[in-house]
Design an enzyme around this catalytic site. Structure first.
Site, PDB file in Angstrom:
ATOM      1  CD  GLU A  64      -9.988   8.278   0.526  1.00 58.43           C
ATOM      2  OE1 GLU A  64      -9.225   8.692   1.381  1.00 58.43           O
ATOM      3  OE2 GLU A  64      -9.708   8.247  -0.685  1.00 58.43           O
TER       4      GLU A  64
ATOM      5  CB  CYS B  13     -12.959   5.119  -8.408  1.00 58.86           C
ATOM      6  SG  CYS B  13     -11.453   4.375  -7.803  1.00 58.86           S
TER       7      CYS B  13
ATOM      8  CB  CYS C 121      -4.005  -1.935   0.664  1.00 64.35           C
ATOM      9  SG  CYS C 121      -3.426  -3.125  -0.563  1.00 64.35           S
TER      10      CYS C 121
ATOM     11  CB  CYS D  62       2.338   0.163  -3.572  1.00 64.88           C
ATOM     12  SG  CYS D  62       1.684  -1.387  -4.211  1.00 64.88           S
TER      13      CYS D  62
ATOM     14  CB  CYS E 192      -5.665   4.989  -4.310  1.00 67.97           C
ATOM     15  SG  CYS E 192      -5.344   3.472  -3.600  1.00 67.97           S
TER      16      CYS E 192
END
Ligand code: SAH
Ligand code: SF4
Length: 352
Positions: A93, A106, A113, A117, A343
């Protein structure tokens, strides 16, 4: 034979590629300018290259790794998010945010990832692979072409003015390709974006921060802090167990001394998790005497997670405590909540 992806090449590699096709150096320079100044979408558009060279290039090379699957536009038209597929079937994205005199892209640096988190849609999905420098740069070129063609009708801004490495992935865990992308975008003979207009955001990879301090490139550095005590940060940013706060701040001290540049801190506010007055006071204490600006970001809720953004007065109270301690702070309103612009969220929704 898979075609050569030209956006992965710095100029010397592109010149070598063209030399292998029997082309003189000035042809490589023409091609380079078409890619990064002319923003050509295909070889046919490169009208000052001979037709047989264009044909040869389209047989042996490509300038597209990204294929747009879906575009979402926020109701106000100021945030546009693209979901793209890659040749190996992975998806990424990228987001364009329009302001009065600014157009910020962005971009993603990895598919997924590994840091995990728990409030982040990308982190929840795990790690798939690193992106190449060209795959990063192409995200910017995609929106540059859109702006060139339609920006005048949107906010009047017709080129990308800022790039933030804040999409999916951890840029400093894909250090080489990220820095290559920064250099490619910065190149004054090409896209020519000032290093100061680029921001790398990291969850706090200490060796990467120290390495970045030695680069001769004044990019901005943003640190995703989210908590000012190790016990809480261990849970919100699991990388903290590897690089705890004291170690992170020692690296940041070295970074600011070496570069004379201030860093900024991202702090995602999550209701009843890290948004209380004690958290704000701890943060103020941690940042006292440190050159840095804090961006407070009310959580963009992730479907399936119970966490929420705090109500406005809680955000204001948190901000007030920092202001009282003379820490520069602003509240960054999440752009494009309606289109799941945070994100990794669109990719997570579209899992089939
Ligand atoms: N991995 C890097 C860069 C990508 S994340 C990093 O963590 O800094 C970019 C920013 O988006 C980070 O500050 C991250 O904490 C934030 N973010 C992730 N999920 C979010 C959410 N659901 N709401 C608001 N911000 C989020
Ligand atoms: Fe990775 Fe950044 Fe998401 Fe954390 S916030 S999981 S580091 S992309």
């Amino acid at each position: 034979m898979t075609p050569t992806y030209l956006l992965d090449m710095a100029f010397p590699a592109l010149a070598e590629f063209m030399a292998r096709l029997g082309q003189p150096a000035y042809r490589a320079r023409q091609l380079w300018r078409w890619l990064y100044v002319g923003l050509a979408d295909d070889f046919e558009a490169m009208t000052d290259l001979p037709a047989d060279l264009r044909r040869r290039l389209s047989q042996e090379a490509t300038i597209h790794a990204l294929h747009l699957l879906e575009e979402k536009v926020a109701p106000d038209g100021l945030t546009r998010k693209g979901l793209f597929s890659l040749p190996d079937g992975e998806r990424l994205e990228a987001v364009l945010m329009l302001y009065r005199e600014r157009a910020t892209v962005c971009l993603s640096t990895q598919v997924g990832c590994a840091i995990g988190c728990p409030f982040c849609a990308t982190g929840l999905g795990g790690f798939r692979r690193n992106l190449s420098s060209g795959e990063m740069v192409e995200q910017v070129l995609h929106f540059s072409r859109l702006l060139r063609d339609a920006g005048r009708d949107w906010t009047g801004v017709t080129q990308v003015t800022n790039v933030v490495f804040m999409g999916m992935g951890e840029p400093l865990a894909n250090y080489e390709a990220t820095l290559e992308a920064v250099r490619r975008l910065h190149d004054p003979t090409g896209f020519n974006l000032g290093a100061r207009r680029m921001t790398i955001s990291t969850a706090g990879i200490v060796p990467g921060i120290l390495r970045l301090a030695e680069e001769d490139l004044p990019v901005n550095l943003a640190i995703s802090l989210h908590a000012a005590s190790d016990d809480l940060r261990d849970t919100l940013v699991p990388l903290n167990r590897r690089y705890p706060l004291d170690e992170l701040f020692r690296a940041l001290q070295a970074y600011t001394e070496r570069t004379r540049r201030r860093v900024s801190f991202e702090y995602v506010l999550i209701a009843k998790v890290n948004d209380g007055p004690v958290h704000a006071q701890l943060l103020a204490r941690r940042l006292r005497g440190f050159l840095g600006h804090v961006n407070l970001i009310p959580l963009n809720p992730v479907p399936g997670l119970a966490w929420q953004a705090p109500p406005r007065p809680v955000v204001e109270a948190f901000k007030g405590i920092l202001e009282k301690a003379h820490i520069p702070v602003s509240v960054r309103l999440e752009r494009g909540v309606e289109i799941a612009a945070a994100c990794g969220q669109l990719r997570a929704q579209k899992k089939d």
